[in-house]
Scaffold this motif. Structure first.
Motif, PDB file in Angstrom:
ATOM      1  N   ALA A  44       0.836  -1.201   0.000  1.00 34.49           N
ATOM      2  CA  ALA A  44       0.000   0.000   0.000  1.00 34.49           C
ATOM      3  C   ALA A  44       0.869   1.249   0.000  1.00 34.49           C
ATOM      4  N   GLU A  45       1.973   1.217   0.747  1.00 31.72           N
ATOM      5  CA  GLU A  45       2.833   2.405   0.832  1.00 31.72           C
ATOM      6  C   GLU A  45       3.531   2.706  -0.489  1.00 31.72           C
ATOM      7  N   ASN A  46       4.086   1.693  -1.155  1.00 34.81           N
ATOM      8  CA  ASN A  46       4.857   1.987  -2.368  1.00 34.81           C
ATOM      9  C   ASN A  46       4.026   2.013  -3.639  1.00 34.81           C
ATOM     10  N   SER A  47       2.754   1.604  -3.555  1.00 34.15           N
ATOM     11  CA  SER A  47       1.959   1.527  -4.775  1.00 34.15           C
ATOM     12  C   SER A  47       0.574   2.145  -4.682  1.00 34.15           C
ATOM     13  N   SER A  70      -0.359  -9.241  -2.954  1.00 32.19           N
ATOM     14  CA  SER A  70       0.347  -8.539  -1.875  1.00 32.19           C
ATOM     15  C   SER A  70      -0.244  -7.160  -1.615  1.00 32.19           C
ATOM     16  N   LEU A  71      -0.543  -6.417  -2.669  1.00 36.54           N
ATOM     17  CA  LEU A  71      -1.143  -5.093  -2.507  1.00 36.54           C
ATOM     18  C   LEU A  71      -2.569  -5.219  -1.986  1.00 36.54           C
ATOM     19  N   THR A  72      -3.322  -6.178  -2.500  1.00 38.04           N
ATOM     20  CA  THR A  72      -4.694  -6.399  -2.039  1.00 38.04           C
ATOM     21  C   THR A  72      -4.730  -6.628  -0.531  1.00 38.04           C
ATOM     22  N   VAL A  73      -3.853  -7.509  -0.064  1.00 39.73           N
ATOM     23  CA  VAL A  73      -3.823  -7.855   1.360  1.00 39.73           C
ATOM     24  C   VAL A  73      -3.480  -6.627   2.211  1.00 39.73           C
ATOM     25  N   ASP A  74      -2.552  -5.823   1.731  1.00 40.55           N
ATOM     26  CA  ASP A  74      -2.178  -4.628   2.478  1.00 40.55           C
ATOM     27  C   ASP A  74      -3.338  -3.634   2.547  1.00 40.55           C
ATOM     28  N   LEU A  75      -4.077  -3.501   1.446  1.00 44.32           N
ATOM     29  CA  LEU A  75      -5.253  -2.644   1.469  1.00 44.32           C
ATOM     30  C   LEU A  75      -6.331  -3.220   2.394  1.00 44.32           C
ATOM     31  N   ALA A  76      -6.466  -4.551   2.379  1.00 45.89           N
ATOM     32  CA  ALA A  76      -7.471  -5.199   3.232  1.00 45.89           C
ATOM     33  C   ALA A  76      -7.202  -4.918   4.706  1.00 45.89           C
ATOM     34  N   ARG A  77      -5.940  -4.849   5.088  1.00 46.45           N
ATOM     35  CA  ARG A  77      -5.615  -4.510   6.485  1.00 46.45           C
ATOM     36  C   ARG A  77      -6.152  -3.128   6.856  1.00 46.45           C
ATOM     37  N   ARG A  78      -6.126  -2.209   5.880  1.00 48.34           N
ATOM     38  CA  ARG A  78      -6.525  -0.818   6.160  1.00 48.34           C
ATOM     39  C   ARG A  78      -8.035  -0.676   6.330  1.00 48.34           C
ATOM     40  N   VAL A  79      -8.816  -1.580   5.720  1.00 49.53           N
ATOM     41  CA  VAL A  79     -10.273  -1.438   5.776  1.00 49.53           C
ATOM     42  C   VAL A  79     -10.933  -2.510   6.634  1.00 49.53           C
ATOM     43  N   PRO A  81     -12.670  -4.360   9.520  1.00 47.09           N
ATOM     44  CA  PRO A  81     -13.257  -5.609   9.043  1.00 47.09           C
ATOM     45  C   PRO A  81     -14.156  -5.451   7.810  1.00 47.09           C
ATOM     46  N   GLY A  82     -13.948  -4.426   7.017  1.00 45.74           N
ATOM     47  CA  GLY A  82     -14.763  -4.231   5.830  1.00 45.74           C
ATOM     48  C   GLY A  82     -14.574  -5.354   4.820  1.00 45.74           C
ATOM     49  N   ARG A  83     -15.591  -5.570   4.015  1.00 43.73           N
ATOM     50  CA  ARG A  83     -15.556  -6.634   3.005  1.00 43.73           C
ATOM     51  C   ARG A  83     -14.566  -6.272   1.893  1.00 43.73           C
ATOM     52  N   VAL A  84     -13.734  -7.230   1.477  1.00 46.25           N
ATOM     53  CA  VAL A  84     -12.781  -7.035   0.389  1.00 46.25           C
ATOM     54  C   VAL A  84     -12.959  -8.157  -0.623  1.00 46.25           C
ATOM     55  N   VAL A  85     -13.124  -7.762  -1.890  1.00 47.59           N
ATOM     56  CA  VAL A  85     -13.206  -8.708  -3.003  1.00 47.59           C
ATOM     57  C   VAL A  85     -12.042  -8.414  -3.934  1.00 47.59           C
ATOM     58  N   ALA A  86     -11.382  -9.461  -4.428  1.00 46.94           N
ATOM     59  CA  ALA A  86     -10.265  -9.304  -5.356  1.00 46.94           C
ATOM     60  C   ALA A  86     -10.517 -10.170  -6.572  1.00 46.94           C
ATOM     61  N   ILE A  87     -10.370  -9.583  -7.771  1.00 43.28           N
ATOM     62  CA  ILE A  87     -10.609 -10.343  -8.993  1.00 43.28           C
ATOM     63  C   ILE A  87      -9.431 -10.208  -9.945  1.00 43.28           C
ATOM     64  N   ASP A  88      -9.242 -11.238 -10.756  1.00 40.95           N
ATOM     65  CA  ASP A  88      -8.230 -11.236 -11.797  1.00 40.95           C
ATOM     66  C   ASP A  88      -8.687 -12.214 -12.867  1.00 40.95           C
ATOM     67  N   SER A  89      -8.411 -11.896 -14.113  1.00 38.31           N
ATOM     68  CA  SER A  89      -8.805 -12.794 -15.191  1.00 38.31           C
ATOM     69  C   SER A  89      -7.833 -13.953 -15.362  1.00 38.31           C
ATOM     70  N   ALA A  90      -6.636 -13.844 -14.798  1.00 39.53           N
ATOM     71  CA  ALA A  90      -5.642 -14.912 -14.884  1.00 39.53           C
ATOM     72  C   ALA A  90      -5.799 -15.847 -13.693  1.00 39.53           C
ATOM     73  N   ASP A 103      -2.401 -15.975   5.304  1.00 35.63           N
ATOM     74  CA  ASP A 103      -1.196 -15.762   6.110  1.00 35.63           C
ATOM     75  C   ASP A 103      -1.247 -14.432   6.860  1.00 35.63           C
ATOM     76  N   ALA A 104      -1.888 -13.424   6.237  1.00 41.73           N
ATOM     77  CA  ALA A 104      -1.971 -12.100   6.863  1.00 41.73           C
ATOM     78  C   ALA A 104      -3.128 -11.989   7.845  1.00 41.73           C
ATOM     79  N   GLY A 105      -3.983 -12.995   7.878  1.00 44.48           N
ATOM     80  CA  GLY A 105      -5.114 -12.970   8.797  1.00 44.48           C
ATOM     81  C   GLY A 105      -6.208 -12.001   8.406  1.00 44.48           C
ATOM     82  N   VAL A 106      -6.356 -11.747   7.085  1.00 39.98           N
ATOM     83  CA  VAL A 106      -7.431 -10.876   6.615  1.00 39.98           C
ATOM     84  C   VAL A 106      -8.364 -11.669   5.708  1.00 39.98           C
ATOM     85  N   GLN A 107      -9.609 -11.220   5.657  1.00 41.46           N
ATOM     86  CA  GLN A 107     -10.609 -11.876   4.826  1.00 41.46           C
ATOM     87  C   GLN A 107     -10.645 -11.217   3.458  1.00 41.46           C
ATOM     88  N   VAL A 108     -10.336 -11.966   2.405  1.00 40.85           N
ATOM     89  CA  VAL A 108     -10.426 -11.472   1.034  1.00 40.85           C
ATOM     90  C   VAL A 108     -11.109 -12.534   0.197  1.00 40.85           C
TER      91      VAL A 108
END
Length: 289
Positions: A44-47, A70-79, A81-90, A103-108
């Protein structure tokens, strides 16, 4: 990356499922380890520093083009217990994204998805984020419209993309000049826009977003460790990923030149005066209430 897919290494059934989608274009970077190790470095800090002041606990967030997460998880920490969804076509990096969240203990909620047709209802997410996505899709304006569709009134659509033509380095080396020319040519041959950073504001306006704050951010690689990391991963991409194969197929280069470019990148990385700046455009789009 969301909205893009390489046909190499993915299940045929998956490719056929998306065959009619505008998101099926060749992902210039591919998914070799040299690519994914760059994605894993993002935080989150560098990107996403431009977005961080607007995040708070309890917000819901959608990350479009999450890659290995990695970036998703860092953003999830900031929000949380808010809901976080992550998508990718690959498909390839999504198991790693799920493991990173565990591993980070966040729900995504990590899903395969299409940036042109996000599987969420209208007005359902507080923040919709994309990092280094729009430079890879054939219709970035359509993707921004779709991101805005799922964003709640008063919410934020956030995007950050590199601008390759604005990158600069020292010392000068014609091999690095060729690296840049080959990459930009390959991306354009794939229907992508490598100089996306400078176009984000215009794309947002074309998508009907009017309350837009445009900024710029940088990565700078100047100490010995950072130079070796950056130069080494691009040298590996040049000779050992689908990007190099795509460049050859497009008639932009050949195997000996790619080897010379990789040698130039490694030589730059070892130079005590080596300095490289990656320039990014950034947009924060506030939806009307």
């Amino acid at each position: 990356m969301m909205g893009v897919v390489s046909y190499l290494g993915y299940p045929v059934a998956y490719v056929e499922t998306l065959a009619q989608s505008r998101s099926v274009t060749t992902y210039t970077h591919g998914h070799a380890d040299a690519v994914l190790r760059a994605h894993r470095w993002r935080t989150a800090e560098n990107s996403a520093g431009y977005l961080l002041p607007h995040l708070r606990a309890g917000l819901s967030l959608l990350d479009v083009g999450c890659g290995p997460g990695s970036l998703t998880v860092d953003l999830a920490r900031r929000v949380a217990p808010g809901r976080v969804v992550a998508i990718d076509s690959a498909v390839a990096p999504l198991d790693e994204a799920r493991a990173a969240a565990t591993d980070a203990g966040v729900q995504v909620d990590v899903r395969v998805g299409d940036a042109y047709a996000i599987d969420l209802p209208d007005d359902s997410v507080d923040v919709v984020h994309a990092h280094q996505l729009l430079q890879h899709v054939a219709d970035p304006v359509a993707v921004l419209r779709e991101m805005a569709r799922v964003c709640r009134p008063g919410g934020l659509v956030a995007a950050r993309d590199s601008d390759y033509a604005a990158m600069t380095w020292a010392p000068a080396d014609p091999r690095l000049d060729r690296w840049l020319a080959i990459y930009r040519g390959t991306a354009r041959a794939n229907g992508a826009e490598p100089d996306a950073g400078r176009r984000l504001l215009g794309w947002a306006h074309a998508a009907g977003l009017s309350d837009v704050t445009a900024t710029a951010g940088t990565w700078c690689f100047a100490n010995a460790e950072d130079r070796r990391w950056w130069g080494g991963l691009w040298a590996d991409r040049t000779t050992g990923s689908s990007y190099g194969q795509q460049a050859i197929a497009a008639g932009l280069t050949d195997t000996p030149e790619l080897a010379a470019v990789a040698e130039g990148l490694r030589a730059w990385a070892e130079h005590p005066d080596g300095w490289f700046v990656v320039v990014h455009g950034e947009i924060l789009c506030r939806l009307p209430e």
